[in-house]
Design an enzyme around this catalytic site. Structure first.
Site, PDB file in Angstrom:
ATOM      1  N   HIS A 159      31.449  19.809  87.474  1.00  0.00           N
ATOM      2  CA  HIS A 159      31.908  20.235  86.136  1.00  0.00           C
ATOM      3  C   HIS A 159      33.420  20.389  86.135  1.00  0.00           C
ATOM      4  CE1 HIS A 159      27.878  22.674  85.650  1.00  0.00           C
ATOM      5  NE2 HIS A 159      27.673  21.388  85.758  1.00  0.00           N
ATOM      6  N   TYR A 195      30.879  26.146  74.849  1.00  0.00           N
ATOM      7  CA  TYR A 195      30.074  26.234  76.067  1.00  0.00           C
ATOM      8  C   TYR A 195      30.810  25.545  77.218  1.00  0.00           C
ATOM      9  CZ  TYR A 195      27.104  24.715  79.767  1.00  0.00           C
ATOM     10  OH  TYR A 195      26.628  24.474  81.022  1.00  0.00           O
ATOM     11  N   ASP A 244      28.126  18.108  77.698  1.00  0.00           N
ATOM     12  CA  ASP A 244      26.971  18.916  77.336  1.00  0.00           C
ATOM     13  C   ASP A 244      27.226  19.609  75.993  1.00  0.00           C
ATOM     14  OD1 ASP A 244      25.024  21.433  79.205  1.00  0.00           O
ATOM     15  OD2 ASP A 244      24.779  20.574  77.202  1.00  0.00           O
ATOM     16  N   HIS A 246      25.020  21.355  74.479  1.00  0.00           N
ATOM     17  CA  HIS A 246      24.341  22.653  74.678  1.00  0.00           C
ATOM     18  C   HIS A 246      23.604  23.103  73.428  1.00  0.00           C
ATOM     19  CE1 HIS A 246      23.853  26.528  76.905  1.00  0.00           C
ATOM     20  NE2 HIS A 246      24.010  25.733  77.918  1.00  0.00           N
ATOM     21  N   ASP A 352      22.801  28.796  88.721  1.00  0.00           N
ATOM     22  CA  ASP A 352      21.672  29.708  88.507  1.00  0.00           C
ATOM     23  C   ASP A 352      20.360  29.115  88.955  1.00  0.00           C
ATOM     24  OD1 ASP A 352      21.914  29.346  84.911  1.00  0.00           O
ATOM     25  OD2 ASP A 352      20.758  28.166  86.318  1.00  0.00           O
TER      26      ASP A 352
HETATM   27  C1  GCO Z   1      23.787  22.998  82.496  1.00  0.00           C
HETATM   28  C2  GCO Z   1      23.180  24.131  81.731  1.00  0.00           C
HETATM   29  C3  GCO Z   1      23.516  25.514  82.215  1.00  0.00           C
HETATM   30  C4  GCO Z   1      22.750  26.554  81.426  1.00  0.00           C
HETATM   31  C5  GCO Z   1      22.305  27.680  82.319  1.00  0.00           C
HETATM   32  C6  GCO Z   1      21.453  28.692  81.540  1.00  0.00           C
HETATM   33  O1  GCO Z   1      23.850  21.892  81.934  1.00  0.00           O
HETATM   34  O2  GCO Z   1      24.110  23.230  83.679  1.00  0.00           O
HETATM   35  O3  GCO Z   1      23.430  23.959  80.362  1.00  0.00           O
HETATM   36  O4  GCO Z   1      24.874  25.755  82.207  1.00  0.00           O
HETATM   37  O5  GCO Z   1      23.520  27.027  80.383  1.00  0.00           O
HETATM   38  O6  GCO Z   1      21.573  27.119  83.366  1.00  0.00           O
HETATM   39  O7  GCO Z   1      21.038  29.730  82.369  1.00  0.00           O
HETATM   40 MG    MG Z   2      23.064  21.863  79.995  1.00  0.00          MG
END
Ligand code: GCO
Ligand code: MG
Length: 442
Positions: A159, A195, A244, A246, A352
């Site tokens: 990223h 985002y 993304d 989002h 995460d």
């Molecule tokens: C991505 C996802 C994450 C989510 C996160 C939510 O493309 O990696 O959008 O950034 O926002 O996993 O808990």
């Molecule tokens: Mg995503």
């Protein structure tokens, strides 16, 4: 012997390993005379990267034989843990861990009502642990159970984000120099929350109680395609750029966004629409050649079918999140269908998702012809202390271990040195509002 009253509330902790399973074992298990039995299903919370990781350890009557899975859902951690401790652990103790398909269906049916990320992540945690355990018993790397390798490594994407094209282009170039051929680009929008550009928390890391600025869809659609197009002009054609959305645009705005971003030559646009608007993918797709990726918000593999079926699939990449979808057992079936339909996998994998889930995903990546690209978390150093064997990207790719299982372990003592923050911050995505004051999809 009379079975315990099925209405009795299962204990919150695993029952006596010597006791028979709560419900009768599968008919063939006794005949087989299997010797290995599940003695406990334990759960652990830890946060070496800052976000809560929920780890599942399936233990057996062979002290050295256990499996590890990941049930991490940062938004509903305690609910997922409760499903594991109160319902799935008592259901599984005493059973033979070998029959993964049987156990997966047993766990699914035990909930009766289908679906949802809480059930999905709980099943996913157990399922990955059972696959890890089976591979260890067979002395083989996990990918070998899925048919072996079809590639030397899994291409990964990292990223980058920034406020203007020049800054972002420099970061893309730096990522290329680290070996990445795929780079996700997020751009800040003046006067709007965005985002992926670090607006998720306060400078001191405290959780936001509200977002400083609202989300402005119109400003985003006016600004970001132009920035992405300029980044492409600056970095040239040698790098695959991803973005993304989002799930923050409605279908009309999504069509406008794709029209404006055609010139950026993107590898894919992710989550262009929210899951609730999936019916619009066909229409949005009809007017654009921009590749589309969706799926991290799906908690049931069936949600992909509407996008994969029909004369021609309306997406190019399935963004599968193995814990949320219930583990490797259902996702391997989806991967096979994606292969038949010419859709690629782009598995979800930010920080995460724990290194345990990442290693399980990597076993699928390396053994599936449908694989396209893997999202690669850049974990903080403490993560490898809690998860020995954490796989890190090298030259823009991820390579699985050759050791038995998925190859990632879990150090309980180290995990205790990185407790989850109290209270658990879980409402980050509920704080976002749009310019008209309405709650905005995150
Ligand atoms: C991505 C996802 C994450 C989510 C996160 C939510 O493309 O990696 O959008 O950034 O926002 O996993 O808990
Ligand atoms: Mg995503």
């Amino acid at each position: 012997m009379a079975q315990p009253d099925a209405r009795s509330v299962p204990p919150a902790v695993p029952t006596d390993p010597a006791a028979p399973a709560l419900l009768a074992p599968a008919p063939w298990v006794e005949e087989r005379g299997a010797k290995v039995r599940i003695t406990a299903v334990r759960t652990f919370l830890t946060a070496p990267h800052g976000c809560p990781h929920l780890i599942v350890r399936v233990e057996t009557n062979d002290p050295g034989l256990y499996g590890l899975g990941c049930a991490s859902d940062p938004q509903r951690t305690l609910a997922v843990r409760s499903v594991l401790d109160a319902y799935l652990a008592p259901l599984l103790v005493g059973r033979d861990p070998d029959d993964i398909e049987d156990l997966h269906r047993l766990m699914l049916n035990s909930a009766y009502w289908r679906g949802g990320s809480i059930t999905g992540n709980a099943l996913g945690g157990v399922d990955v642990a059972l696959w890890d355990l089976k591979a260890k018993r067979l002395g083989a790397p996990l990918y070998s159970l899925f048919g072996g390798r079809v590639r030397t490594r899994a291409d990964a994407y990292t990223h980058v984000d920034g406020t203007d094209a020049a800054e972002i282009a420099d970061k893309v170039t730096a990522a290329r120099e680290r070996g990445y051929r795929h780079v996700r680009v997020q751009a800040a929008v003046p006067g709007s929350d965005t985002y992926g550009t670090g607006a998720g928390g306060t400078p001191d890391g405290r959780a936001l109680r509200h977002r400083a600025v609202p989300w402005d869809s119109a400003a985003y659609v006016r600004t970001v395609p132009a920035v992405l197009t300029e980044v492409r002009a600056r970095v040239g054609d040698g790098t695959e750029l991803l973005h993304d959305v989002h799930e923050r645009l409605d279908p009309r705005q999504a069509r406008d966004f794709l029209r404006r971003v055609e010139g950026a030559g993107l590898y894919f646009v992710e989550d262009l629409l929210a899951p609730e608007d999936s019916a619009h993918f066909a229409g949005v797709r009809a007017g654009s050649s921009v590749p589309l990726a969706v799926g991290e918000l799906f908690s049931d593999t069936g949600q992909f079918l509407a996008l994969l079926d029909g004369p021609v699939p309306v997406i190019d990449f399935a963004r599968v999140r193995i814990p949320t979808l219930g583990g490797l057992t259902p996702v391997r079936k989806l991967a096979a269908y994606c292969e038949l339909r010419g859709v690629r996998l782009a598995p979800h994998g930010p920080a995460d998702v724990s290194p345990v889930a990442q290693a399980a995903t990597l076993a699928l990546d390396i053994s599936s012809h449908a694989f396209g690209v893997q999202e690669a978390a850049v974990f903080k150093p403490a993560v490898a202390e809690v998860f020995p064997g954490t796989v890190t990207a090298r030259d823009g790719g991820l390579t699985p271990h050759e050791t038995p299982g998925h190859g990632v372990d879990f150090d309980e003592a180290a995990a205790r040195r990185h407790p989850v923050p109290e209270p658990l911050e879980h409402d980050r995505w509920a704080l976002l509002r749009s310019t008209d004051g309405s709650v905005q999809r995150p």
